[in-house]
Write an enzyme that holds these catalytic residues in place. Sequence first.
Site, PDB file in Angstrom:
ATOM      1  N   GLY A 176       4.432  -9.578   0.869  1.00 42.70           N
ATOM      2  CA  GLY A 176       3.283  -9.908   0.302  1.00 42.70           C
ATOM      3  C   GLY A 176       2.147  -9.476  -0.337  1.00 42.70           C
ATOM      4  N   GLU A 197      10.475  -8.210   4.994  1.00 44.35           N
ATOM      5  CA  GLU A 197      10.228  -9.737   3.916  1.00 44.35           C
ATOM      6  C   GLU A 197      11.732 -10.433   3.542  1.00 44.35           C
ATOM      7  OE1 GLU A 197      10.289 -11.880   1.272  1.00 44.35           O
ATOM      8  OE2 GLU A 197       8.044 -10.755   1.628  1.00 44.35           O
ATOM      9  N   ARG A 264      -0.227 -18.580   2.115  1.00 41.17           N
ATOM     10  CA  ARG A 264      -1.276 -19.656   2.434  1.00 41.17           C
ATOM     11  C   ARG A 264      -1.171 -20.988   1.988  1.00 41.17           C
ATOM     12  NH1 ARG A 264      -5.414 -16.790   4.895  1.00 41.17           N
ATOM     13  NH2 ARG A 264      -7.190 -18.237   4.036  1.00 41.17           N
ATOM     14  N   ASP A 304      -7.755 -22.270  -4.325  1.00 37.50           N
ATOM     15  CA  ASP A 304      -6.346 -22.369  -3.542  1.00 37.50           C
ATOM     16  C   ASP A 304      -6.034 -23.690  -3.204  1.00 37.50           C
ATOM     17  OD1 ASP A 304      -6.685 -19.440  -3.412  1.00 37.50           O
ATOM     18  OD2 ASP A 304      -6.732 -19.395  -1.746  1.00 37.50           O
ATOM     19  N   HIS A 435     -11.843  11.680 -22.934  1.00 37.20           N
ATOM     20  CA  HIS A 435     -11.183  12.760 -22.041  1.00 37.20           C
ATOM     21  C   HIS A 435     -12.258  13.769 -21.501  1.00 37.20           C
ATOM     22  CE1 HIS A 435      -8.065  15.599 -22.036  1.00 37.20           C
ATOM     23  NE2 HIS A 435      -9.184  16.762 -21.720  1.00 37.20           N
TER      24      HIS A 435
END
Length: 459
Positions: A176, A197, A264, A304, A435
């Site tokens: 990951g 993995e 996690r 999270d 540019h």
Amino acid sequence: MSGKCYDIIVVGGGPGGYSAAIAAAKEGQSVLLFEGEAIGGTCLNVGCIPTKYLLDKAAALEKIRSLAGKKILEEAGYYSFRKIQEGREAVVKKLVSGVEYLLKANHVEVIRKNARFETPGQVTCDGQIYEGKNIILATGSQSSRIPIPGAEHAITSTEALSLEKVPKKLTVIGGGVIGMELASAFHSFGSEVTVIEVLPELFPAEDRKAVNYLSKELKKRGLKILCKTAVKEIKKTLDGYLVAYEGEESGEISADVVLMATGRKARLSGIDVEALGLELTGKKEIRTDCHMQTNLPHVYAIGDVAGGFQLAHAAYAEGEAAVRHILGGQEEADLAVMPRCIYTMPAFAAVGMGEEKAREEGIQPAAGEFSYVGNGMALAEGAEGLVRVIMDQEKKETIGVQIVGEGAPELILSASLAVKNRMTLEEWESMIVAHPSLSEMIKEAALDCFGKSIHGNVR
């Protein structure tokens, strides 16, 4: 009782928690923030920032080696890993102290201890009860381990960041974001790296062509990546470890260090889910609505611990959405256009849909590509990579961008604006881009969706 009732109590001082606290304080709210470890959470202390410090120095080494290989520099030179680690610590300390200053300057009260949330409207700490009209849970996540024999011999990303020396042989369990970033860094520092993995491919949620390009580049640079392979056991030996694995290939590999980077999980410690009646998802994350509110009135969860994107910038957005709702606003947490960056070498960045996702959504995609080899700035900088733009074939609107190569995480900002505003082919054609710049490649790839790239391959 503390004798004071706060407008908002925030539990957790990571990116989502501290930003929500500051945002609320700026609106005149009385705010109390609890953080039992380090202000800044995983991101500032043992995640985003320290990892990127290591990767930046690794990228510098790669650049020097490339120039030495072309005889522009006489030799690649040496480096001090100890000095790199000292620099990492200094950067972390500076950022954490900066956040602490912002909290103080915005009159956010901070208690540097862990809090418990067991009763609606109240938070306890060291036997003291603190009342809050609104509670924002921002307790983050923690590393998870797969249950295999010998798992205790593996280190997590936290320990990997504080290694005192570069391992000669590093085995990374998990392909990951965390695993691949640290694999890239230590490979550049001189480790022989093997990544194992269990899934058939890296980053399965992302555009296949872009990820396949990234995988080939990583392997070309010397990383050994074994997909569709499961680790069965980690054995301690006299001089290191043996990692046994099974899959398309089976066998054992020796390692000085084994890093387990298998994802996690939400950190729910200190939250009495059952007593509160707090609703969780099937992944044991706190369920929230579009305003980040839980099933409990005046209780919010962000970052999270609420699942979704495990990204600091997602936590920022969620925290701001929660504060807006507390203040009476109805604007939802809009995470539809979420930039996703992987700081490998080469780096990967994406926003919006890939080709596969577009088809799943019933959209006929038009894909355009532009290689770094056709860009003047990329050639001047010695950068390699690929830009892909996905547009709606019928509406001629931009719905996704993927970039693999140097500068990808910086370039993704303009790509995010293009996806958010569903930028049309006509708008791309009329846009003037500086540019020389790497940004020119995004326009070229967009025009290539319909065969109109000026400097790209002729279809």
